[in-house]
Design a protein around this motif. Structure first.
Motif, mmCIF file in Angstrom:
data_model
loop_
_atom_site.group_PDB
_atom_site.id
_atom_site.type_symbol
_atom_site.label_atom_id
_atom_site.label_comp_id
_atom_site.label_asym_id
_atom_site.label_seq_id
_atom_site.Cartn_x
_atom_site.Cartn_y
_atom_site.Cartn_z
ATOM 1 N N ARG A 1 3.675 5.411 -5.841
ATOM 2 C CA ARG A 1 3.386 5.460 -7.256
ATOM 3 C C ARG A 1 2.569 6.467 -7.673
ATOM 4 O O ARG A 1 2.227 7.301 -8.575
ATOM 5 C CB ARG A 1 2.826 4.007 -7.712
ATOM 6 C CG ARG A 1 3.169 3.733 -9.309
ATOM 7 C CD ARG A 1 2.730 2.157 -9.177
ATOM 8 N NE ARG A 1 1.994 1.416 -8.387
ATOM 9 C CZ ARG A 1 2.607 0.473 -7.343
ATOM 10 N NH1 ARG A 1 3.931 0.427 -7.354
ATOM 11 N NH2 ARG A 1 1.756 -0.239 -6.662
ATOM 12 N N MET A 2 1.464 6.558 -6.892
ATOM 13 C CA MET A 2 0.143 7.478 -7.244
ATOM 14 C C MET A 2 0.813 8.744 -7.040
ATOM 15 O O MET A 2 0.567 9.789 -8.012
ATOM 16 C CB MET A 2 -0.884 7.383 -5.931
ATOM 17 C CG MET A 2 -1.673 6.084 -6.004
ATOM 18 S SD MET A 2 -2.600 5.792 -4.467
ATOM 19 C CE MET A 2 -4.218 6.910 -5.187
ATOM 20 N N VAL A 3 1.643 9.326 -6.187
ATOM 21 C CA VAL A 3 2.409 10.464 -6.399
ATOM 22 C C VAL A 3 3.152 10.744 -7.255
ATOM 23 O O VAL A 3 3.146 11.820 -7.832
ATOM 24 C CB VAL A 3 3.078 10.878 -4.731
ATOM 25 C CG1 VAL A 3 3.871 12.160 -5.098
ATOM 26 C CG2 VAL A 3 2.216 11.170 -3.663
ATOM 27 N N ASP B 1 -7.951 10.870 -3.913
ATOM 28 C CA ASP B 1 -7.536 9.701 -3.946
ATOM 29 C C ASP B 1 -6.156 8.901 -3.311
ATOM 30 O O ASP B 1 -6.391 7.923 -2.749
ATOM 31 C CB ASP B 1 -7.476 9.225 -5.514
ATOM 32 C CG ASP B 1 -8.681 9.457 -6.427
ATOM 33 O OD1 ASP B 1 -9.590 9.623 -5.794
ATOM 34 O OD2 ASP B 1 -8.518 9.648 -7.617
ATOM 35 N N VAL B 2 -5.240 9.889 -3.300
ATOM 36 C CA VAL B 2 -4.299 9.753 -2.141
ATOM 37 C C VAL B 2 -4.180 9.787 -0.939
ATOM 38 O O VAL B 2 -3.973 8.600 -0.355
ATOM 39 C CB VAL B 2 -3.003 10.799 -2.775
ATOM 40 C CG1 VAL B 2 -1.779 10.345 -1.795
ATOM 41 C CG2 VAL B 2 -2.608 10.784 -4.265
ATOM 42 N N LEU B 3 -5.349 10.583 -0.526
ATOM 43 C CA LEU B 3 -5.523 10.565 0.875
ATOM 44 C C LEU B 3 -6.588 9.419 1.183
ATOM 45 O O LEU B 3 -6.198 8.846 2.495
ATOM 46 C CB LEU B 3 -6.375 11.903 1.088
ATOM 47 C CG LEU B 3 -5.481 13.008 1.095
ATOM 48 C CD1 LEU B 3 -6.546 14.493 1.095
ATOM 49 C CD2 LEU B 3 -4.561 13.211 2.463
ATOM 50 N N THR B 4 -7.393 8.942 0.394
ATOM 51 C CA THR B 4 -7.842 7.649 0.525
ATOM 52 C C THR B 4 -7.018 6.483 0.899
ATOM 53 O O THR B 4 -7.111 5.829 1.743
ATOM 54 C CB THR B 4 -9.017 7.229 -0.607
ATOM 55 O OG1 THR B 4 -9.926 8.589 -0.622
ATOM 56 C CG2 THR B 4 -9.843 6.071 -0.397
ATOM 57 N N GLN B 5 -6.084 6.333 -0.132
ATOM 58 C CA GLN B 5 -5.125 5.436 0.295
ATOM 59 C C GLN B 5 -4.397 5.690 1.560
ATOM 60 O O GLN B 5 -3.922 4.555 2.064
ATOM 61 C CB GLN B 5 -4.146 5.512 -1.023
ATOM 62 C CG GLN B 5 -3.139 4.338 -0.905
ATOM 63 C CD GLN B 5 -3.739 2.857 -1.100
ATOM 64 O OE1 GLN B 5 -4.773 2.518 -1.476
ATOM 65 N NE2 GLN B 5 -2.927 1.885 -0.574
ATOM 66 N N VAL B 6 -3.650 6.913 1.668
ATOM 67 C CA VAL B 6 -3.332 7.017 3.058
ATOM 68 C C VAL B 6 -4.134 6.509 4.402
ATOM 69 O O VAL B 6 -3.550 5.764 5.216
ATOM 70 C CB VAL B 6 -2.855 8.694 3.346
ATOM 71 C CG1 VAL B 6 -2.509 8.836 4.787
ATOM 72 C CG2 VAL B 6 -1.906 8.919 2.221
ATOM 73 N N GLN C 1 0.660 -1.123 -0.030
ATOM 74 C CA GLN C 1 -0.144 0.147 -0.187
ATOM 75 C C GLN C 1 0.715 1.246 -0.051
ATOM 76 O O GLN C 1 0.632 2.242 -0.518
ATOM 77 C CB GLN C 1 -0.971 -0.039 1.245
ATOM 78 C CG GLN C 1 -2.071 -1.085 0.999
ATOM 79 C CD GLN C 1 -2.739 -1.251 2.448
ATOM 80 O OE1 GLN C 1 -2.303 -1.037 3.463
ATOM 81 N NE2 GLN C 1 -4.017 -1.026 2.146
ATOM 82 N N ILE C 2 1.941 1.378 0.656
ATOM 83 C CA ILE C 2 2.866 2.345 0.806
ATOM 84 C C ILE C 2 3.324 2.703 -0.581
ATOM 85 O O ILE C 2 3.598 3.574 -1.038
ATOM 86 C CB ILE C 2 4.156 2.257 1.927
ATOM 87 C CG1 ILE C 2 3.320 2.190 3.283
ATOM 88 C CG2 ILE C 2 4.832 3.412 1.975
ATOM 89 C CD1 ILE C 2 2.166 2.982 3.649
ATOM 90 N N ARG C 3 3.939 1.642 -1.090
ATOM 91 C CA ARG C 3 4.601 1.521 -2.454
ATOM 92 C C ARG C 3 3.444 2.201 -3.472
ATOM 93 O O ARG C 3 3.680 2.750 -4.178
ATOM 94 C CB ARG C 3 5.007 0.287 -2.953
ATOM 95 C CG ARG C 3 6.453 0.020 -2.145
ATOM 96 C CD ARG C 3 6.919 -1.485 -2.695
ATOM 97 N NE ARG C 3 7.967 -1.891 -1.950
ATOM 98 C CZ ARG C 3 9.298 -1.632 -1.932
ATOM 99 N NH1 ARG C 3 9.496 -0.658 -2.757
ATOM 100 N NH2 ARG C 3 10.280 -2.200 -1.212
ATOM 101 N N GLY C 4 2.346 1.689 -3.519
ATOM 102 C CA GLY C 4 1.195 2.462 -3.891
ATOM 103 C C GLY C 4 1.032 3.855 -4.031
ATOM 104 O O GLY C 4 0.800 4.466 -4.920
ATOM 105 N N LEU C 5 1.373 4.281 -2.695
ATOM 106 C CA LEU C 5 1.024 5.603 -2.286
ATOM 107 C C LEU C 5 2.301 6.312 -3.287
ATOM 108 O O LEU C 5 2.144 7.574 -3.755
ATOM 109 C CB LEU C 5 1.238 5.963 -0.783
ATOM 110 C CG LEU C 5 -0.031 6.034 -0.170
ATOM 111 C CD1 LEU C 5 0.306 5.722 1.390
ATOM 112 C CD2 LEU C 5 -0.922 6.996 -0.487
#
Length: 128
Positions: free
Chosen positions: A62-64, A72-77, A56-60
């Motif tokens: 990638r999103m940035v 959408d980034v905040l939802t993942q956070v 999930q952190i790696r996904g964050l």
């Protein structure tokens, strides 16, 4: 993460590690009691869960990198944070059931130390 990767998340993790390890009198780092620990019976499940959170952190990251919309980034956070909180609560429960319960069964001054450790851990979790 590997030790060769660097970046804001690694720096934050390193900073958290240094603040989480409180020092004993005289400036020496406290030593952990020998294992097995309360989580030892579920180590594989915990590692699987931590790898999922790492993903999930790696996904964050990638999103940035991909300039994804803020919300959408905040939802993942939020999802990542909840995953870590859930892991921490499970670990705390196992600590109470194993380490604190063992100290209580043995009696003596160790129970006070274990209760103080658990209380401090709960306080840290509440501050996050």
């Amino acid at each position: 993460m590997t030790t060769t990767e660097t970046g804001p998340i690694d720096e934050a993790a390193a900073a958290g590690a240094s603040t989480a390890a409180e020092t004993a009198p005289g400036g020496a780092a406290p030593q952990s009691p020998p294992g097995p620990h309360g989580y030892s019976n579920h180590k594989d499940a915990h590692l699987k869960r931590l790898r999922r959170i790492e993903g999930q952190i790696r996904g964050l990251q990638r999103m940035v990198e991909e300039d994804v919309y803020c919300i959408d980034v905040l939802t993942q956070v939020s999802a990542s944070t909840k995953g870590l909180q859930s892991f921490a609560l499970q670990l705390l429960e196992e600590h109470l059931r194993h380490c604190v319960a063992s100290a209580a069964a043995e009696g003596g001054p160790e129970i006070d130390e274990k209760v103080a450790e658990a209380t401090a851990a709960i306080a840290r979790l509440l501050r996050t």
